[in-house]
Motif scaffolding. Sequence first.
Motif, mmCIF file in Angstrom:
data_model
loop_
_atom_site.group_PDB
_atom_site.id
_atom_site.type_symbol
_atom_site.label_atom_id
_atom_site.label_comp_id
_atom_site.label_asym_id
_atom_site.label_seq_id
_atom_site.Cartn_x
_atom_site.Cartn_y
_atom_site.Cartn_z
ATOM 1 N N ILE A 54 0.813 -1.353 -0.075
ATOM 2 C CA ILE A 54 -0.077 -0.050 0.018
ATOM 3 C C ILE A 54 0.892 1.090 0.019
ATOM 4 C CG2 ILE A 54 -0.186 0.111 2.596
ATOM 5 C CD1 ILE A 54 -3.048 0.843 1.946
ATOM 6 N N THR A 62 -2.368 0.326 -4.294
ATOM 7 C CA THR A 62 -2.039 -1.226 -3.596
ATOM 8 C C THR A 62 -1.974 -2.217 -4.486
ATOM 9 O OG1 THR A 62 -4.622 -1.695 -3.807
ATOM 10 C CG2 THR A 62 -3.960 -0.680 -1.774
ATOM 11 N N GLU A 113 1.648 -0.067 -9.563
ATOM 12 C CA GLU A 113 1.100 -1.227 -8.647
ATOM 13 C C GLU A 113 1.652 -2.553 -9.018
ATOM 14 O OE1 GLU A 113 -2.970 -0.372 -9.304
ATOM 15 O OE2 GLU A 113 -3.164 0.927 -7.152
#
Length: 134
Positions: A54, A62, A113
């Motif tokens: 995160i 995330t 991510e």
Amino acid sequence: QVQLVESGGGSVQAGGSLRLSCAAYGLTYSINSINSVAWFRQALGKEREGVASIYTDGGGYTYYADSVKGRFTISQDNAKNTVYLQMNSLKPEDTAMYYCAAAFVSMSKVVAETAPQEYEYNYWGRGTRVTVSS
């Protein structure tokens, strides 16, 4: 110096839930010492793998490994300097030592991510064990 302390591990039956906590001590957000917290796990005889991460400066970025997507949720409580990993529908293959790690990562990494890599994280906790029985 940032210190990370994990808690919340234990033994559960398949289908059960656990919530892991990663409390950070010695943080100085004013110098942006970290902006990413990740959970890694290492099963016996296997390599350590990134499970979730995160971006702690906001934006909702995330990452989840495919093996835990839809079952695990990573979240943070800035007031408590704590990151959580809610683990639901646990499976025997989730059995491992779970570690939290923190680092300051590039925005390109955050936006992408992608899976957290061990070498990217310079602060580590000692781990908490999770055992899931069938």
